[in-house]
Design an enzyme around this catalytic site. Sequence first.
Site, short mmCIF file in Angstrom:
data_model
loop_
_atom_site.label_atom_id
_atom_site.label_comp_id
_atom_site.label_asym_id
_atom_site.label_seq_id
_atom_site.Cartn_x
_atom_site.Cartn_y
_atom_site.Cartn_z
N GLY A 1 -10.17 11.06 4.34
CA GLY A 1 -9.89 12.01 3.71
C GLY A 1 -10.04 13.42 3.92
CD GLU A 2 -13.32 17.29 1.29
OE1 GLU A 2 -13.12 18.35 1.07
OE2 GLU A 2 -14.35 16.64 0.24
N GLY B 1 -11.14 14.24 7.94
CA GLY B 1 -10.41 14.14 9.01
C GLY B 1 -10.21 12.38 9.33
CG ASP C 1 0.79 6.10 1.69
OD1 ASP C 1 0.47 5.07 2.07
OD2 ASP C 1 0.74 6.49 0.29
P1 AMP Z 1 -2.42 6.82 -0.73
O1 AMP Z 1 -2.80 7.95 -1.56
O2 AMP Z 1 -1.98 7.42 0.61
O3 AMP Z 1 -3.49 5.95 -0.83
O4 AMP Z 1 -1.19 6.17 -1.43
C1 AMP Z 1 -0.74 6.28 -2.72
C2 AMP Z 1 0.51 5.72 -2.97
O5 AMP Z 1 0.40 4.34 -2.76
C3 AMP Z 1 1.09 6.07 -4.22
O6 AMP Z 1 2.27 6.58 -4.31
C4 AMP Z 1 1.06 4.56 -4.94
O7 AMP Z 1 2.44 4.13 -5.59
C5 AMP Z 1 0.99 3.39 -3.72
N1 AMP Z 1 0.26 2.41 -4.07
C6 AMP Z 1 -0.83 2.43 -4.92
N2 AMP Z 1 -1.38 1.16 -5.02
C7 AMP Z 1 -0.65 0.23 -3.90
C8 AMP Z 1 -0.59 -0.99 -3.90
N3 AMP Z 1 -1.53 -1.94 -4.17
N4 AMP Z 1 0.42 -1.49 -2.94
C9 AMP Z 1 1.20 -0.66 -2.42
N5 AMP Z 1 1.31 0.67 -2.84
C10 AMP Z 1 0.35 1.19 -3.48
#
Ligand code: AMP
Length: 311
Positions: free
Chosen positions: A207-208, A210, A238
Amino acid sequence: MSKLVIVGTVAFDAIETPFGKTDKILGGAATFIGLAASQFNVDAAIVSVVGGDFPQEYLDLLANKNLDISGVEIVKEGKTFFWSGKYHNDMNTRDTLATELNVLADFNPVVPENYKNADVVMLGNLHPLVQMGVLEQMNKKPKIVILDTMNFWMDCALDELKSVIKKVDVITINDEEARQLTGEYSLVVAAQKIQKMGPKYVVIKKGEHGALLFHGENVFFAPALPLKEVFDPTGAGDTFAGGFAGYLAKTEDYSFENMKTAVIYGSTLASFCVEKFGTERMKQLEDKEVYQRLSQFKQLTQFEIVLENHQ
Ligand code: AMP
């Protein structure tokens, strides 16, 4: 430039942070990965599924970023995957309020014919069986397979997840997930254990604080840019993965040295993602802003030190 296949959720998200709350907005792992990778003008395709409730406008947004969406199935009578989360005051931790798989529950991914020979495969967050399904459709061994996942799948599909982990070259997960996967508190030991499970390269996102890249005895660390405004961390992980994969696909160099730069690009792009809710910031990101931030990054991490004084 290599072709890039991205699999992951394309979703509705409802997000609450100390700064505000959204109704259902565009989200999903593949959405954020795609938007980040599109920054490198690579030939990328998204493999995913949405319901009949998913607005055409959102699909157009992805297509207008030159992402091939012919592998995004639309199940007319189904509902789109929905995720809802609430961030704590530190903005680094969150509670998942809802995960509704909907059309994802019976999804059989189909990789578009002209992407089955892609050199780079980014297995974004979704059911490990779907991730495996995508790998099995590739008609030649990709040069590099990168996997991102989360605690949700460790809780409900651990064996399937371990089978995919065995087959990938790089894994990107956050610190808590690395601990959950290995039962180790030390991230160094966790990374060593994960390398024994399959991937020779392990990226642990903090996260913040790094991200760390491990490969054998080599370790590389990139801080996150200290930002004035953090509005919504959703999708930062992502976006990091999309930046990492996009940079590798663009440069076609899959060495540890080049992965260091990929980590910097991933961190830089993620630093934009958190500045607005959902995909708002990534949607309008311009190349010159990325360039400026990369040079800030360079300044932040560069220093001179005279080591002889200590001998
Ligand atoms: P992150 O903040 O990088 O973990 O990603 C958040 C994104 O992951 C959101 O836009 C969600 O729609 C998606 N997400 C959350 N839970 C899941 C899951 N169990 N499987 C796939 N995608 C997910």
